[in-house]
Design a protein around this motif. Sequence first.
Motif, PDB file in Angstrom:
ATOM      1  N   GLY A  80       0.806  -1.215   0.000  1.00  0.00           N
ATOM      2  CA  GLY A  80       0.000   0.000   0.000  1.00  0.00           C
ATOM      3  C   GLY A  80       0.843   1.271   0.000  1.00  0.00           C
ATOM      4  N   SER A  81       2.026   1.210   0.599  1.00  0.00           N
ATOM      5  CA  SER A  81       2.873   2.414   0.616  1.00  0.00           C
ATOM      6  C   SER A  81       3.239   2.867  -0.792  1.00  0.00           C
ATOM      7  CB  SER A  81       4.143   2.179   1.444  1.00  0.00           C
ATOM      8  OG  SER A  81       3.838   2.164   2.825  1.00  0.00           O
ATOM      9  N   PRO A  82       3.897   2.020  -1.599  1.00  0.00           N
ATOM     10  CA  PRO A  82       4.220   2.492  -2.954  1.00  0.00           C
ATOM     11  C   PRO A  82       2.978   2.766  -3.797  1.00  0.00           C
ATOM     12  CG  PRO A  82       4.840   0.170  -2.686  1.00  0.00           C
ATOM     13  CD  PRO A  82       4.498   0.707  -1.326  1.00  0.00           C
ATOM     14  N   ASN A 107       7.728  -2.584  10.915  1.00  0.00           N
ATOM     15  CA  ASN A 107       7.134  -2.314   9.595  1.00  0.00           C
ATOM     16  C   ASN A 107       8.061  -1.480   8.714  1.00  0.00           C
ATOM     17  OD1 ASN A 107       3.933  -1.499  11.153  1.00  0.00           O
ATOM     18  ND2 ASN A 107       4.689  -3.504  10.517  1.00  0.00           N
ATOM     19  N   LEU A 108       8.940  -0.702   9.347  1.00  0.00           N
ATOM     20  CA  LEU A 108       9.523   0.449   8.650  1.00  0.00           C
ATOM     21  C   LEU A 108      10.479   0.076   7.517  1.00  0.00           C
ATOM     22  CD1 LEU A 108      10.100   2.848  11.682  1.00  0.00           C
ATOM     23  CD2 LEU A 108       8.088   2.593  10.223  1.00  0.00           C
ATOM     24  N   HIS A 109      11.057  -1.117   7.550  1.00  0.00           N
ATOM     25  CA  HIS A 109      12.014  -1.476   6.500  1.00  0.00           C
ATOM     26  C   HIS A 109      11.346  -1.673   5.148  1.00  0.00           C
ATOM     27  CE1 HIS A 109      11.547  -5.981   5.758  1.00  0.00           C
ATOM     28  NE2 HIS A 109      10.583  -5.666   6.577  1.00  0.00           N
ATOM     29  N   ARG A 110      10.028  -1.841   5.142  1.00  0.00           N
ATOM     30  CA  ARG A 110       9.333  -2.117   3.884  1.00  0.00           C
ATOM     31  C   ARG A 110       8.111  -1.250   3.655  1.00  0.00           C
ATOM     32  NH1 ARG A 110       7.527  -5.540   7.704  1.00  0.00           N
ATOM     33  NH2 ARG A 110       5.367  -6.260   7.692  1.00  0.00           N
ATOM     34  N   GLN A 111       7.857  -0.277   4.508  1.00  0.00           N
ATOM     35  CA  GLN A 111       6.627   0.516   4.399  1.00  0.00           C
ATOM     36  C   GLN A 111       6.964   2.005   4.399  1.00  0.00           C
ATOM     37  OE1 GLN A 111       3.652  -0.862   7.221  1.00  0.00           O
ATOM     38  NE2 GLN A 111       4.142  -3.013   6.833  1.00  0.00           N
ATOM     39  N   PRO A 112       7.434   2.534   3.257  1.00  0.00           N
ATOM     40  CA  PRO A 112       8.004   3.888   3.230  1.00  0.00           C
ATOM     41  C   PRO A 112       7.014   5.034   3.436  1.00  0.00           C
ATOM     42  CG  PRO A 112       7.977   2.921   1.020  1.00  0.00           C
ATOM     43  CD  PRO A 112       7.569   1.836   1.969  1.00  0.00           C
ATOM     44  N   LEU A 113       5.743   4.734   3.698  1.00  0.00           N
ATOM     45  CA  LEU A 113       4.817   5.809   4.086  1.00  0.00           C
ATOM     46  C   LEU A 113       4.982   6.175   5.556  1.00  0.00           C
ATOM     47  CD1 LEU A 113       1.316   5.051   2.488  1.00  0.00           C
ATOM     48  CD2 LEU A 113       2.540   7.215   2.394  1.00  0.00           C
ATOM     49  N   HIS A 114       5.641   5.319   6.335  1.00  0.00           N
ATOM     50  CA  HIS A 114       5.711   5.517   7.784  1.00  0.00           C
ATOM     51  C   HIS A 114       7.166   5.672   8.242  1.00  0.00           C
ATOM     52  CE1 HIS A 114       1.626   4.130   7.324  1.00  0.00           C
ATOM     53  NE2 HIS A 114       2.040   2.942   6.930  1.00  0.00           N
ATOM     54  N   TYR A 115       7.345   6.558   9.248  1.00  0.00           N
ATOM     55  CA  TYR A 115       8.682   6.854   9.759  1.00  0.00           C
ATOM     56  C   TYR A 115       8.753   6.487  11.255  1.00  0.00           C
ATOM     57  CZ  TYR A 115       8.201   9.822   5.595  1.00  0.00           C
ATOM     58  OH  TYR A 115       7.937  10.306   4.343  1.00  0.00           O
ATOM     59  N   CYS A 223       4.405 -12.875   5.882  1.00  0.00           N
ATOM     60  CA  CYS A 223       5.686 -12.153   5.879  1.00  0.00           C
ATOM     61  C   CYS A 223       6.394 -12.297   7.231  1.00  0.00           C
ATOM     62  CB  CYS A 223       5.470 -10.683   5.549  1.00  0.00           C
ATOM     63  SG  CYS A 223       5.154 -10.387   3.790  1.00  0.00           S
ATOM     64  N   ALA A 224       5.580 -12.421   8.315  1.00  0.00           N
ATOM     65  CA  ALA A 224       6.198 -12.578   9.631  1.00  0.00           C
ATOM     66  C   ALA A 224       6.941 -13.911   9.718  1.00  0.00           C
ATOM     67  CB  ALA A 224       5.134 -12.492  10.716  1.00  0.00           C
ATOM     68  N   GLU A 225       6.403 -14.915   9.000  1.00  0.00           N
ATOM     69  CA  GLU A 225       7.034 -16.234   9.039  1.00  0.00           C
ATOM     70  C   GLU A 225       8.150 -16.366   8.000  1.00  0.00           C
ATOM     71  OE1 GLU A 225       2.750 -18.330  10.160  1.00  0.00           O
ATOM     72  OE2 GLU A 225       3.483 -18.270   8.110  1.00  0.00           O
ATOM     73  N   ALA A 226       7.868 -15.942   6.762  1.00  0.00           N
ATOM     74  CA  ALA A 226       8.807 -16.181   5.661  1.00  0.00           C
ATOM     75  C   ALA A 226       9.737 -15.001   5.411  1.00  0.00           C
ATOM     76  CB  ALA A 226       8.034 -16.499   4.379  1.00  0.00           C
ATOM     77  N   GLY A 227       9.391 -13.825   5.959  1.00  0.00           N
ATOM     78  CA  GLY A 227      10.211 -12.644   5.731  1.00  0.00           C
ATOM     79  C   GLY A 227       9.918 -12.011   4.385  1.00  0.00           C
ATOM     80  N   VAL A 228      10.401 -10.795   4.205  1.00  0.00           N
ATOM     81  CA  VAL A 228      10.261 -10.088   2.930  1.00  0.00           C
ATOM     82  C   VAL A 228      11.240  -8.922   2.950  1.00  0.00           C
ATOM     83  CG1 VAL A 228       8.408  -8.574   3.766  1.00  0.00           C
ATOM     84  CG2 VAL A 228       8.602  -9.037   1.314  1.00  0.00           C
ATOM     85  N   LEU A 229      11.797  -8.607   1.784  1.00  0.00           N
ATOM     86  CA  LEU A 229      12.678  -7.449   1.681  1.00  0.00           C
ATOM     87  C   LEU A 229      11.880  -6.242   1.185  1.00  0.00           C
ATOM     88  CD1 LEU A 229      15.895  -9.024   0.113  1.00  0.00           C
ATOM     89  CD2 LEU A 229      15.557  -8.217   2.456  1.00  0.00           C
ATOM     90  N   GLY A 230      12.232  -5.064   1.700  1.00  0.00           N
ATOM     91  CA  GLY A 230      11.504  -3.851   1.313  1.00  0.00           C
ATOM     92  C   GLY A 230      11.442  -3.642  -0.193  1.00  0.00           C
ATOM     93  N   PRO A 231      12.576  -3.724  -0.895  1.00  0.00           N
ATOM     94  CA  PRO A 231      12.521  -3.466  -2.343  1.00  0.00           C
ATOM     95  C   PRO A 231      11.685  -4.487  -3.098  1.00  0.00           C
ATOM     96  CG  PRO A 231      14.778  -3.331  -1.541  1.00  0.00           C
ATOM     97  CD  PRO A 231      13.957  -3.873  -0.421  1.00  0.00           C
TER      98      PRO A 231
END
Length: 285
Positions: A80-82, A107-115, A223-231
């Motif tokens: 939703g951020s991008p 959340n912040l590593h993958r959700q660039p709407l939030h700081y 994502c909490a179990e398997a992980g995900v990268l921000g990009p």
Amino acid sequence: MSGSSRRGFLREIAAAAARAAVPDEPRAPEAPIPSAPAPLLSDDEIERYSRQLVLPEWSELAQIALRNASVMVIGAGALGSPVALYLAGAGVGRLGIVDSDVVEISNLHRQPLHYTPDAGVPKAASAAAKLRFLNPEIAVEPYQVWLDAENAAGLVEGQDLVVDCSDTFATRYAVNAACCAAGIDLVEGGVVGWSGLVMAVRPGRSACYRCAFPVEPVDAPSCAEAGVLGPAAGVIGSLQALEALKLLTGVAAPLTDAFLTVDLATLEMLRVKVGRRPDCPDCGE
Ligand SMILES: [Zn+2]
């Protein structure tokens, strides 16, 4: 080039593109371009959207279609951020943001709407604040609510398009059913680990998400179990935003009757054809 002559130049380009777009290449009947004479873009709008307007495929009419559009983004997280950032930047006139969560540091590593200072703040409100800074010309409406099968129809009612950036199959099915019932175009997306998926849906005219995935996969990891990268999430969200702009303007062919899988580790993309299922509970006859 001075400010006023540059604006004149951009207005000339936009007007020429609009003239060129109208008579020779009639749009598909479903393209949501206003038929009545539309008000021209303001000088501020021409300045803000100039790099879109100079695209040969774009036009002032496409820009006005965005200005007149209402879009609901389900989820203000990794996808939703991008999506929301690009749609707000592109000039979608009314943007709703649905999210019931509050911002967490994880959340912040993958959700660039939030700081970082947003920790504990509702994501819908955090997102709306950033989007209003990004584009004060548009209306942004936050909805701090969990979308489910009960309230989905009410949340999507009146929208021109819904972009589903949720992270559960239950929510995706609820959004798909509501959009099919109301005939609202939809862009689905998902990402987990190193792979993601995108699909555009025009209810009644193309396969829906339920046609492509009739039953929920067993043991689908989160994502909490398997992980995900921000990009990785950024790529999938950007593709969703791109599909949304295509559907809203009629510019370029959307990813309908197919879904795209993207492997972010190998950078392989696979376009999988999907047909409508006559017995689909969401869009079938
Ligand atoms: Zn279907």
